[in-house]
Structure formats: C-alpha cells, structure tokens
Design an enzyme around this catalytic site. Structure first.
Site, short mmCIF file in Angstrom:
data_model
loop_
_atom_site.label_atom_id
_atom_site.label_comp_id
_atom_site.label_asym_id
_atom_site.label_seq_id
_atom_site.Cartn_x
_atom_site.Cartn_y
_atom_site.Cartn_z
NE ARG A 16 -4.42 11.88 -13.58
CZ ARG A 16 -5.64 11.55 -14.02
NH1 ARG A 16 -6.35 12.30 -14.55
NH2 ARG A 16 -6.10 10.42 -14.07
CE1 TYR A 150 -5.78 0.50 -7.88
CE2 TYR A 150 -6.55 0.00 -5.86
CZ TYR A 150 -5.83 0.86 -6.57
OH TYR A 150 -5.25 1.78 -6.02
#
Length: 249
Positions: A16, A150
């Site tokens: 996706r 992150y």
C-alpha cells in the site's frame, strides 16, 4: 521503451501507500516486479490486480530476506533493483516512549534497510550490478518533536546508504537515498499516528503548498533504479515540495 525495461525489482512494504505506487510505476516502466509486505491481504490483492509477484516478508528477519530475494531470482533469473521502502512511524515524546517502541522503529526502518542491502549484494553481483534505493525521509535531515525514533532511523539510513555506496561501487551496484516530505499515504494520514504533529508548521514551511501523491516519489525512485541515473551513487534526493528550504521548519 520503458525506463526499466529488462530490470527485475524487489520492493519492500509494497502492499500500500508509496510502496504500491512504486510497484505500479515500475510495471508501467517495463520492470518485472516482486514485492513483499507483512500486510498479506493487501499484498495478495495488489498482486492479483497488477500481475506482480507478492511474497509475505518481514524486513527484520534475515531468513525472510533470503527467501524473498530468492523468490525474485527464481521467478525472473536475476535481481537488478532493490527498493527499501518498508517503514513504520510512532509519534511519542521521548519521556513517553518505551524502549520496546524505540527498538521496533529502529528494527523495521533502519535494520530492515541494512539487512536488505546485505541480502541484495550477492544476487546483484551475480546479475552484473544493480541499483539500491533506500527510502529515508526529510526527518533524515531534521528532527521533529515526538519523532525521535523515526528521525534516528531515517538519519541512520543516510549513513547506511553512503557506506554501502562506497563498498558496492566495485561491483557495479549504486546506492542512493530518497527523502519524501508530506506524502498522501495511509501512514501519514492516520490521525492516530500524526494527530499531534504541527500541521501549521508544515504548511508555513512548504514552498509547494500541497501534499504530494505517492507516485510523485515513485518517479524519482524509478529514475534512480534505471540506467539514466548511472552516475548517481551515495546521493540524497529530496521529494518534499521545497519543505527543507523553509526557515521555519
């Protein structure tokens, strides 16, 4: 002729978002594509739709890397391109983030990329060379509150990319990193993940005042995957609408 005619590519996190956009564009450009993801239902649906080969794939597992790339070579006889696209994001302030959450982000985003470079080296050498494209982020250049894990993983991808470019040039393997900004993907648009991010700050810093479509990143990835980027290695390519030029970001 397609930009990727004759190439065999493996894309991680391809079920996706940006990964699926890479799969679709690579096929349009003539590549034979194998892609992996932990999202098996979405992966099998995309494979049925496009004709690409899907393999369930956890990027944190060395054994699954060997199996996945082995599938690509078995299906198509070679491996020319690896796109290390798989990644996760957790918004947590440092004081609120558990060590386990930090480790998970690093394992998927950074170790998963390193394992991919490691696993692809042998098949690409046997194929006479290739191109590895590591998907980092603008957070690989700047840090944002709540995104310590992150940012650490995406800064790390820059380092892995540059080291790998030095190591693998002798084998005809190029390694570059791509740094997207605000892209309309399920991860970025998930309010549970990004509700606390400062959207106004992003908007003010943007030069192009919109969120990008995933395929806009895919066009840069396809360029790096193909022979038109034959003199590019160890380099960083931002796809951020000018966001990093903004003094306020």
């Amino acid at each position: 002729m397609g930009m990727l005619d004759g190439k065999v590519a493996f894309v991680t996190g391809g079920a996706r978002g940006m990964g699926a956009a890479h799969v679709r564009l690579f096929l349009e450009e003539g590549a034979r594509v194998v892609f992996g993801d932990v999202l098996e239902e979405e992966g099998r649906a995309l494979a049925e739709e496009t004709g690409a080969v899907f393999v369930p794939h956890d990027v944190t597992s060395p054994a699954e890397w060997e199996r996945a790339l082995g599938t690509a070579v078995e299906a198509h006889g070679q491996l020319d391109v690896l796109v290390n696209n798989a990644g996760i994001l957790k918004f947590r302030y440092i004081a609120d983030m558990s060590p386990e959450e930090f480790d998970q982000v690093i394992a998927v985003n950074l170790k998963g990329t390193w394992l991919g470079v490691r696993a692809a080296t042998g098949p690409m050498r046997e194929s006479g060379g290739g191109s590895i494209v590591n998907i980092s982020s603008i957070e690989g250049f700047v840090g944002a509150a709540g995104l310590s894990a992150y940012a650490a993983s995406k800064f790390g991808i820059r380092g892995v990319t540059k080291a790998a470019a030095r190591e693998l040039a002798r084998y005809g393997i190029r390694v570059n990193s791509v740094h997207p900004g605000a892209i309309a993907t399920p991860m970025v648009l998930d309010p549970d993940l990004t509700a606390d991010l400062d959207g106004d700050l992003f908007a003010k810093a943007m030069v192009i005042k919109r969120i990008a479509e995933p395929v806009e990143v895919s066009h840069v990835v396809a360029f790096l995957a193909g022979d038109r980027s034959s003199y590019c290695t160890g380099s960083e390519f931002t796809v951020d609408g000018g966001l990093l030029t903004g003094a306020g970001y």
